[in-house]
Design a protein around this motif. Structure first.
Motif, PDB file in Angstrom:
ATOM      1  N   TRP A  63      71.274   4.661  40.994  1.00 43.18           N
ATOM      2  CA  TRP A  63      71.923   4.909  42.250  1.00 43.18           C
ATOM      3  C   TRP A  63      70.555   4.857  43.406  1.00 43.18           C
ATOM      4  N   LYS A  64      69.169   5.221  42.798  1.00 42.58           N
ATOM      5  CA  LYS A  64      68.405   5.164  43.844  1.00 42.58           C
ATOM      6  C   LYS A  64      67.960   3.822  44.431  1.00 42.58           C
ATOM      7  N   LYS A  65      68.324   2.851  43.751  1.00 41.62           N
ATOM      8  CA  LYS A  65      68.138   1.214  44.505  1.00 41.62           C
ATOM      9  C   LYS A  65      69.405   1.097  45.605  1.00 41.62           C
ATOM     10  N   LEU A  66      70.455   1.583  45.406  1.00 39.85           N
ATOM     11  CA  LEU A  66      71.623   1.253  46.291  1.00 39.85           C
ATOM     12  C   LEU A  66      71.652   2.148  47.382  1.00 39.85           C
ATOM     13  N   LEU A  67      71.442   3.546  47.136  1.00 43.40           N
ATOM     14  CA  LEU A  67      71.430   4.441  48.113  1.00 43.40           C
ATOM     15  C   LEU A  67      70.448   4.166  49.473  1.00 43.40           C
ATOM     16  N   PRO A  68      69.241   3.720  49.319  1.00 40.36           N
ATOM     17  CA  PRO A  68      68.602   3.254  50.657  1.00 40.36           C
ATOM     18  C   PRO A  68      69.209   2.527  51.647  1.00 40.36           C
ATOM     19  N   LEU A 104      83.766  11.262  46.759  1.00 40.37           N
ATOM     20  CA  LEU A 104      85.311  11.510  45.987  1.00 40.37           C
ATOM     21  C   LEU A 104      85.364  11.014  44.883  1.00 40.37           C
ATOM     22  N   GLY A 105      85.473  11.661  43.802  1.00 42.78           N
ATOM     23  CA  GLY A 105      85.219  11.183  42.615  1.00 42.78           C
ATOM     24  C   GLY A 105      84.059  11.301  41.812  1.00 42.78           C
ATOM     25  N   CYS A 106      83.585  12.371  42.274  1.00 47.10           N
ATOM     26  CA  CYS A 106      81.880  12.606  42.046  1.00 47.10           C
ATOM     27  C   CYS A 106      81.508  12.678  40.653  1.00 47.10           C
ATOM     28  N   LYS A 107      82.259  12.670  39.755  1.00 51.82           N
ATOM     29  CA  LYS A 107      82.152  12.868  38.223  1.00 51.82           C
ATOM     30  C   LYS A 107      81.191  13.881  38.005  1.00 51.82           C
ATOM     31  N   LYS A 108      79.867  13.479  37.303  1.00 50.36           N
ATOM     32  CA  LYS A 108      79.069  14.611  36.989  1.00 50.36           C
ATOM     33  C   LYS A 108      78.115  14.789  38.011  1.00 50.36           C
ATOM     34  N   GLY A 109      77.917  14.297  39.355  1.00 54.97           N
ATOM     35  CA  GLY A 109      77.373  14.609  40.392  1.00 54.97           C
ATOM     36  C   GLY A 109      75.959  13.641  40.613  1.00 54.97           C
ATOM     37  N   PHE A 110      75.939  12.430  39.583  1.00 53.20           N
ATOM     38  CA  PHE A 110      74.680  11.936  39.860  1.00 53.20           C
ATOM     39  C   PHE A 110      74.276  11.113  40.980  1.00 53.20           C
ATOM     40  N   LEU A 111      75.423  10.586  41.600  1.00 52.41           N
ATOM     41  CA  LEU A 111      75.156  10.034  43.118  1.00 52.41           C
ATOM     42  C   LEU A 111      74.692  11.130  44.157  1.00 52.41           C
ATOM     43  N   LEU A 112      75.178  12.211  44.002  1.00 51.70           N
ATOM     44  CA  LEU A 112      74.853  13.231  45.123  1.00 51.70           C
ATOM     45  C   LEU A 112      73.470  13.730  44.803  1.00 51.70           C
ATOM     46  N   LYS A 113      73.059  13.812  43.352  1.00 53.00           N
ATOM     47  CA  LYS A 113      71.713  14.307  43.199  1.00 53.00           C
ATOM     48  C   LYS A 113      70.735  13.506  43.814  1.00 53.00           C
ATOM     49  N   ASN A 161      70.400  13.936  47.406  1.00 58.38           N
ATOM     50  CA  ASN A 161      69.594  14.986  47.683  1.00 58.38           C
ATOM     51  C   ASN A 161      68.079  14.723  47.614  1.00 58.38           C
ATOM     52  N   ILE A 162      67.806  13.881  46.557  1.00 63.46           N
ATOM     53  CA  ILE A 162      66.427  13.419  46.447  1.00 63.46           C
ATOM     54  C   ILE A 162      66.123  12.595  47.658  1.00 63.46           C
ATOM     55  N   LEU A 163      66.798  11.712  47.914  1.00 64.22           N
ATOM     56  CA  LEU A 163      66.398  10.627  48.969  1.00 64.22           C
ATOM     57  C   LEU A 163      66.402  11.343  50.360  1.00 64.22           C
ATOM     58  N   ILE A 164      67.330  12.301  50.606  1.00 62.40           N
ATOM     59  CA  ILE A 164      67.251  13.086  51.857  1.00 62.40           C
ATOM     60  C   ILE A 164      67.351  14.554  51.544  1.00 62.40           C
ATOM     61  N   PRO A 165      66.300  14.974  51.396  1.00 67.12           N
ATOM     62  CA  PRO A 165      66.251  16.557  51.394  1.00 67.12           C
ATOM     63  C   PRO A 165      67.011  17.378  52.475  1.00 67.12           C
ATOM     64  N   GLY A 166      67.810  18.086  52.262  1.00 63.92           N
ATOM     65  CA  GLY A 166      68.449  19.040  53.321  1.00 63.92           C
ATOM     66  C   GLY A 166      69.846  18.617  53.474  1.00 63.92           C
ATOM     67  N   ALA A 197      84.153  16.823  33.886  1.00 60.35           N
ATOM     68  CA  ALA A 197      83.074  16.127  34.249  1.00 60.35           C
ATOM     69  C   ALA A 197      82.299  17.370  35.046  1.00 60.35           C
ATOM     70  N   LEU A 198      83.028  18.374  35.813  1.00 65.51           N
ATOM     71  CA  LEU A 198      82.658  19.172  36.563  1.00 65.51           C
ATOM     72  C   LEU A 198      81.833  20.346  35.720  1.00 65.51           C
ATOM     73  N   LYS A 199      82.383  20.622  34.326  1.00 62.26           N
ATOM     74  CA  LYS A 199      81.502  21.188  33.203  1.00 62.26           C
ATOM     75  C   LYS A 199      80.418  20.885  32.891  1.00 62.26           C
ATOM     76  N   LYS A 200      80.095  19.582  33.036  1.00 63.81           N
ATOM     77  CA  LYS A 200      78.860  18.789  32.581  1.00 63.81           C
ATOM     78  C   LYS A 200      78.074  18.221  33.798  1.00 63.81           C
ATOM     79  N   VAL A 201      78.486  18.790  34.939  1.00 60.14           N
ATOM     80  CA  VAL A 201      77.534  18.310  36.113  1.00 60.14           C
ATOM     81  C   VAL A 201      76.093  18.665  36.088  1.00 60.14           C
ATOM     82  N   VAL A 202      75.224  17.423  36.621  1.00 54.96           N
ATOM     83  CA  VAL A 202      74.047  17.546  36.603  1.00 54.96           C
ATOM     84  C   VAL A 202      73.657  18.607  37.830  1.00 54.96           C
ATOM     85  N   LYS A 203      72.318  18.900  37.737  1.00 54.61           N
ATOM     86  CA  LYS A 203      72.028  19.925  38.763  1.00 54.61           C
ATOM     87  C   LYS A 203      71.683  19.337  39.834  1.00 54.61           C
TER      88      LYS A 203
END
Length: 164
Positions: free
Chosen positions: A1-6, A23-32, A35-40, A52-58
């Protein structure tokens, strides 16, 4: 995601003041990565599967279990909503309701949908997918968008684009 998100961040002018929904965040990799690319940034995820929500990334996002067609936020709450290959797992009626919900809560949106140029490509996608239910031809999606007044951006995933 870090290549596409910018590219997404630039195109949709997202900042730390933006509110986004996956929408359909699965384990949250895109959201993570958001949050790294735009803190806050104020980020949310909706997933309709408990596993998926039980196995979510931090990640610093609020994650909610809900159906995609029942987004529990007010009108135009989000600056940006993304739905990456999550809608096609629903039946057509639920896909339509989900697209209407995205239109309701999003100022801008980008959805990825299962598709094909012709019946041969669509059938190839159906044979490949285990859980895909709604795979329309590109021209059918465009007619549907017009009929339900969906104004968001979209990308058509196909058997060809997936290398199937």
């Amino acid at each position: 995601w870090k290549k596409l998100l910018p590219k997404i961040i630039k195109k949709y002018k997202l900042t730390k003041k933006s509110r986004i929904l996956d929408l359909g965040c699965k384990k949250g990799f895109l959201l993570k990565d958001f949050n790294i690319l735009i803190p806050g940034i104020k980020s949310y995820g909706i997933e309709n599967h408990s596993y998926a929500l039980k196995k979510v990334v931090k990640c610093k996002s609020k994650l909610i279990k809900s159906e995609y067609y029942k987004i529990p936020f007010k009108k135009k709450y989000f600056d940006f909503v993304i739905a990456h290959n999550s809608l096609y797992m629903q039946n057509l009626g639920d896909v339509i309701k989900s697209l209407k919900e995205i239109e309701r809560v999003a100022k801008k949106s980008y959805v990825f949908l299962a598709s094909g140029e012709n019946d041969k490509e669509r059938n190839k996608f159906y044979r490949w997918t285990l859980i895909g239910t709604t795979i329309l031809l590109k021209k059918e999606w465009k007619v549907l968008f017009k009929k339900i007044k969906f104004k968001g951006d979209y990308y058509f995933s196909s058997a060809k684009s997936l290398g199937v």
